[in-house]
Structure formats: structure tokens, C-alpha cells
Enzyme design. Structure first.
Site, mmCIF file in Angstrom:
data_model
loop_
_atom_site.group_PDB
_atom_site.id
_atom_site.type_symbol
_atom_site.label_atom_id
_atom_site.label_comp_id
_atom_site.label_asym_id
_atom_site.label_seq_id
_atom_site.Cartn_x
_atom_site.Cartn_y
_atom_site.Cartn_z
ATOM 1 N N LYS A 56 26.798 97.281 13.894
ATOM 2 C CA LYS A 56 25.905 98.226 14.584
ATOM 3 C C LYS A 56 24.441 97.854 14.321
ATOM 4 O O LYS A 56 23.618 97.865 15.220
ATOM 5 C CB LYS A 56 26.187 99.671 14.152
ATOM 6 C CG LYS A 56 27.532 100.196 14.638
ATOM 7 C CD LYS A 56 27.622 100.198 16.164
ATOM 8 C CE LYS A 56 28.978 100.587 16.692
ATOM 9 N NZ LYS A 56 29.178 100.282 18.125
ATOM 10 N N TYR A 79 31.798 96.847 9.888
ATOM 11 C CA TYR A 79 31.577 97.700 11.063
ATOM 12 C C TYR A 79 30.104 98.131 11.130
ATOM 13 O O TYR A 79 29.439 97.969 12.145
ATOM 14 C CB TYR A 79 32.483 98.941 11.026
ATOM 15 C CG TYR A 79 32.082 99.980 12.055
ATOM 16 C CD1 TYR A 79 32.314 99.763 13.409
ATOM 17 C CD2 TYR A 79 31.427 101.161 11.682
ATOM 18 C CE1 TYR A 79 31.913 100.699 14.368
ATOM 19 C CE2 TYR A 79 31.028 102.099 12.633
ATOM 20 C CZ TYR A 79 31.279 101.858 13.974
ATOM 21 O OH TYR A 79 30.879 102.785 14.909
ATOM 22 N N SER A 132 25.228 104.025 15.562
ATOM 23 C CA SER A 132 25.868 105.026 14.720
ATOM 24 C C SER A 132 24.944 105.437 13.577
ATOM 25 O O SER A 132 24.098 104.642 13.122
ATOM 26 C CB SER A 132 27.131 104.385 14.139
ATOM 27 O OG SER A 132 27.578 105.094 13.032
HETATM 28 N N1 LIG Z 1 33.821 108.095 17.259
HETATM 29 C C1 LIG Z 1 32.898 107.980 16.320
HETATM 30 O O1 LIG Z 1 32.994 108.641 15.271
HETATM 31 C C2 LIG Z 1 31.695 107.095 16.521
HETATM 32 C C3 LIG Z 1 30.538 107.305 15.731
HETATM 33 C C4 LIG Z 1 29.441 106.466 15.914
HETATM 34 C C5 LIG Z 1 29.492 105.429 16.853
HETATM 35 N N2 LIG Z 1 30.618 105.240 17.585
HETATM 36 C C6 LIG Z 1 30.654 104.128 18.553
HETATM 37 O O2 LIG Z 1 30.851 104.662 19.857
HETATM 38 C C7 LIG Z 1 31.615 103.752 20.657
HETATM 39 C C8 LIG Z 1 32.801 104.481 21.243
HETATM 40 O O3 LIG Z 1 33.564 105.046 20.184
HETATM 41 P P1 LIG Z 1 34.902 105.858 20.445
HETATM 42 O O4 LIG Z 1 35.024 106.853 19.368
HETATM 43 O O5 LIG Z 1 34.978 106.298 21.853
HETATM 44 O O6 LIG Z 1 35.958 104.698 20.170
HETATM 45 P P2 LIG Z 1 37.337 104.372 20.894
HETATM 46 O O7 LIG Z 1 38.036 103.361 20.072
HETATM 47 O O8 LIG Z 1 38.048 105.626 21.263
HETATM 48 O O9 LIG Z 1 36.816 103.694 22.246
HETATM 49 C C9 LIG Z 1 36.393 102.356 22.309
HETATM 50 C C10 LIG Z 1 37.069 101.716 23.513
HETATM 51 O O10 LIG Z 1 36.625 100.377 23.612
HETATM 52 C C11 LIG Z 1 37.748 99.545 23.920
HETATM 53 N N3 LIG Z 1 37.404 98.196 23.468
HETATM 54 C C12 LIG Z 1 37.195 97.749 22.195
HETATM 55 N N4 LIG Z 1 36.856 96.449 22.217
HETATM 56 C C13 LIG Z 1 36.844 96.065 23.520
HETATM 57 C C14 LIG Z 1 36.562 94.843 24.183
HETATM 58 N N5 LIG Z 1 36.250 93.729 23.530
HETATM 59 N N6 LIG Z 1 36.652 94.817 25.542
HETATM 60 C C15 LIG Z 1 36.984 95.916 26.249
HETATM 61 N N7 LIG Z 1 37.260 97.102 25.675
HETATM 62 C C16 LIG Z 1 37.182 97.165 24.318
HETATM 63 C C17 LIG Z 1 38.927 100.204 23.211
HETATM 64 O O11 LIG Z 1 40.167 99.872 23.795
HETATM 65 C C18 LIG Z 1 38.595 101.694 23.395
HETATM 66 O O12 LIG Z 1 39.160 102.202 24.593
HETATM 67 C C19 LIG Z 1 31.956 102.593 19.743
HETATM 68 O O13 LIG Z 1 31.002 101.576 19.947
HETATM 69 C C20 LIG Z 1 31.812 103.181 18.344
HETATM 70 O O14 LIG Z 1 31.515 102.205 17.397
HETATM 71 C C21 LIG Z 1 31.708 106.052 17.448
#
Ligand SMILES: NC(=O)c1ccc[n+]([C@@H]2O[C@H](COP(=O)([O-])OP(=O)(O)OC[C@H]3O[C@@H](n4cnc5c(N)ncnc54)[C@H](O)[C@@H]3O)[C@@H](O)[C@H]2O)c1
Length: 344
Positions: free
Chosen positions: A161, A157, A132
Site C-alpha cells: 500500500k 501487505y 489503507s
Molecule cells: N476490507 C478492508 O478491511 C480493507 C481496508 C483497507 C484497504 N482495503 C483495500 O481495498 C481494496 C478492496 O478490498 P476488499 O475488502 O473489497 O477486498 P476483496 O478481497 O473482497 O476484493 C478484492 C477483489 O480483487 C480481486 N483481485 C485481487 N487481485 C486481482 C488481480 N490481480 N486481478 C483481478 N482481480 C483481482 C479479488 O478476486 C477480489 O474480488 C483492496 O485493495 C484492499 O487492500 C481493504
């Protein structure tokens, strides 16, 4: 379109989530067989039916916690040859991570360690990891490049990362690409999948669309006295489908160059909160009720990416504008509202 049996298998952890679900659809569209692993801690099982409508009835989804190495190993044994893993599974709320740090360290770091262990054990060539822009903190230079100094994390968080990137670099010299996402927004143009926040949204766009639909009273703008063109914070908003495509480009890159590397994934353009609001009002025809309040602790003034490395090396480029992203997010919100009204 390839038959299911001839498609190379890619494990997508967190594939039922916001970015994961869109990436699964894109993987399918270009000929892979994505296999979802999710514990549904931050997603809804019904989204899988929507994903199947956009891909195939035969798509597989396993309800497993990625921290459970034994169950994950059994799954990998059962699936046979896997050529890559995209690891999205993580908890992602900055505020929640400050309230419950242990849960974040455990979930985000243990799940990644499991994935690294299994990648090595099963000789899986490639891994793409979701990092991120939070790793840059308040960047010293804009647009921010991959070699800018990382700042000490201001939340558990953010720390997961930074530590995640370190774990990958220390344990995997080859076969991994780290993608640093800026602000993913939008939804699938079909209106079938999109962002599904549980509880009060932490991010601007779902809060904005929930305000437009009448679920929230008003949209709060935190701070109007920043040193920006209109006084509000600037971020780099990228359409989730453009972001999804960056994962395909990363897998393609790893086929010809296996050195572990890191890329910024944004648009290269910063937009202020007021610009986002104005663009939304234009594409939706709705006047939002906006409340201007004080700055929120921890918000940085401005950040946007230099994406030239991804564009040159991954040969990845953008298809969608901010207006497209907001139009699709609005379509998704309206669809959700109709589904809820039908179910009530
Ligand atoms: N959305 C953002 O703004 C953003 C920005 C930068 C980085 N990210 C990163 O991108 C990735 C995806 O983000 P997103 O927005 O799709 O989030 P999200 O919460 O919609 O999706 C994450 C998924 O992972 C699943 N999950 C969490 N822990 C788990 C585990 N231990 N085992 C199995 N499943 C698990 C959740 O149920 C969810 O479906 C994450 O790693 C997040 O940190 C997101």
C-alpha cells in the site's frame, strides 16, 4: 435512470469483492456504467448475479487478471471511451502476506503498474486507488490526519500500500485520488451483497457474525489490558456503503481539480472491540460466546481517522451508524446461511 449507452464508463478492478461490489452498485445508482474486472481470486462469480439484480442485467464483468497487461489492453481497446478507473484489485490479508510475500508484491504492485500504464496509454482522466490506514502504523497522534508521518510497514501487505501510493505520486502528478480506508464493515441493506471471506475470517465483523450463526465456536477478543476505556483495541469502523460513496465523491472532485491527492475515509470515531460486541448483541438480540485471550502480535492499540479533509473537499458525509452496519452484516450472514442450507 440513464440508458446504458449514455452512461460514462468506469472500470472497477476487483469489482466482485467486498468494497468493489458495493461501489459498483453506487456507481450505477448515480448514473455511471461500472465495468467489473476481477480474477475471482478472493470472490465468488455468483456475486455478479446479485450485483446485476441491484443494477442492470446488461452490466459487464470480465474475468481477467489485472497483472496481465496484454489482456487488459485488449479489453480497454474493445470498451472504447473510459472516463475513470477505480482500482480495488489486490490481495488483502496481512497474515497471508507475511507467509507469502512474493505473491503479494507481485499481485498488488504489478496490477497497479498495469493500471497506471493503461491510464496513460489510453488517456483515461481519473484513477481512484484503495490504500489503507495500515500506512500510519501506530499513529503518533489521534485522530490521525493525512499529513501524519507514515511508519515503516510491518507486513508485505502494508508495504504494497505504501509503495502503491508512492508509484502513483511519482508517475501521476494529476488525475489520481488515493483513499486511505479505515475499517470497512456492514453490507448492502438489501442483504444481497456483503463481505465473503474465504476460509477463516481475519477481520472482527465476519468472525463475529459467523460466531453468532454458529459456524464458529466462540469469538476471541485479543487483549483486554490496552490503555483504552475498557482495555480492548479501538478502530474506526465505516459502513461499506458510506465508503463506496467516497469513491463517487472522489470522481466528482477530479472533474474540477485534477491534482493528485490523498484522503482518509473513516467515520472519525473510534469504537472498542467490546463496544462492537455490545452493539451487535443489541441489534441482533443474540448473546455471543466470547473468549478473552492475550494480545495478538502486531495489533496496534487505537486508531481512528480525522476525516475533515474528505468531508470539506470531497463534500462527502456519512449516512450510517455502527449499529446500522452491524445490523446489515447480520442480515447478510443470515441470508448466506439460508442460501447454503437450501443448496445442501
Ligand atoms: N476490507 C478492508 O478491511 C480493507 C481496508 C483497507 C484497504 N482495503 C483495500 O481495498 C481494496 C478492496 O478490498 P476488499 O475488502 O473489497 O477486498 P476483496 O478481497 O473482497 O476484493 C478484492 C477483489 O480483487 C480481486 N483481485 C485481487 N487481485 C486481482 C488481480 N490481480 N486481478 C483481478 N482481480 C483481482 C479479488 O478476486 C477480489 O474480488 C483492496 O485493495 C484492499 O487492500 C481493504
Amino acid at each position: 435512470m440513464k440508458n446504458q449507452e449514455h452512461r460514462p464508463k468506469i472500470i472497477v478492478t476487483g469489482g466482485a469483492g467486498f468494497i468493489g461490489s458495493h461501489t459498483v452498485v453506487e456507481l450505477w445508482n448515480v448514473g455511471y456504467e461500472p465495468i467489473i474486472v476481477d480474477n475471482f481470486s478472493n470472490s465468488q462469480p455468483w456475486i455478479f448475479d446479485r450485483i446485476k439484480r441491484l443494477t442492470s442485467k446488461g452490466l459487464q464483468c470480465f474475468h481477467i487478471d489485472c497483472c496481465d497487461e496484454e489482456k487488459m489492453e485488449q479489453l480497454f481497446l474493445k470498451l472504447g471511451q473510459i472516463i475513470g478507473i477505480i482500482h480495488f484489485a489486490a490481495l488483502k490479508s496481512v497474515n497471508e502476506s507475511i507467509e507469502q510475500p512474493e505473491m503479494y508484491y507481485k499481485n498488488n504492485l504489478n496490477s497497479l503498474q498495469t493500471i497506471i500504464n493503461l491510464k496513460e496509454k489510453f488517456n483515461i482522466p481519473d484513477l481512484v486507488f484503495s490504500s489503507s490506514a495500515t500506512v500510519y502504523g501506530a499513529a503518533e497522534q489521534l485522530p490521525v490526519t493525512e499529513d501524519c508521518n507514515l511508519k515503516p510497514a510491518t507486513s508485505p501487505y502494508g508495504e504494497t500500500k505504501q509503495l502503491g501510493e508512492k508509484m502513483i505520486r511519482e508517475q501521476l502528478e494529476t488525475g489520481a485520488i488515493i483513499l486511505r480506508y479505515f475499517n470497512p464493515v456492514g453490507a448492502h441493506p438489501s442483504g444481497l451483497i456483503g463481505e465473503l471471506p474465504i476460509g477463516v475470517p481475519q477481520n472482527l465483523i465476519p468472525y463475529l457474525t459467523q460466531t453468532a450463526i454458529g459456524q464458529r465456536d466462540s469469538l476471541k477478543v485479543f487483549g483486554t489490558d490496552y490503555n483504552t476505556q475498557d482495555g480492548t483495541c479501538i478502530r474506526d469502523y465505516i459502513h461499506v456503503l458510506d465508503l463506496a460513496k467516497a469513491h463517487i465523491a472522489a470522481l466528482t472532485r477530479l472533474l474540477s481539480n485534477r491534482k493528485t491527492d490523498v484522503y482518509n475515509i473513516g467515520t472519525g470515531e473510534g469504537h472498542s472491540v467490546l463496544e462492537v460486541i455490545n452493539t451487535f448483541e443489541k441489534v441482533s438480540g443474540i448473546d455471543l460466546r466470547v473468549k478473552y485471550t492475550n494480545r495478538r502480535a502486531g495489533d496496534i492499540e487505537s486508531i481512528y481517522a480525522d476525516c475533515s479533509k474528505a468531508s470539506l473537499t470531497l463534500k462527502w458525509d456519512l449516512k450510517y451508524t455502527l449499529g446500522d452496519a452491524l445490523k446489515h452484516a447480520w442480515q447478510w450472514e443470515k441470508g448466506l446461511h439460508e442460501t447454503k442450507a437450501e443448496a445442501a
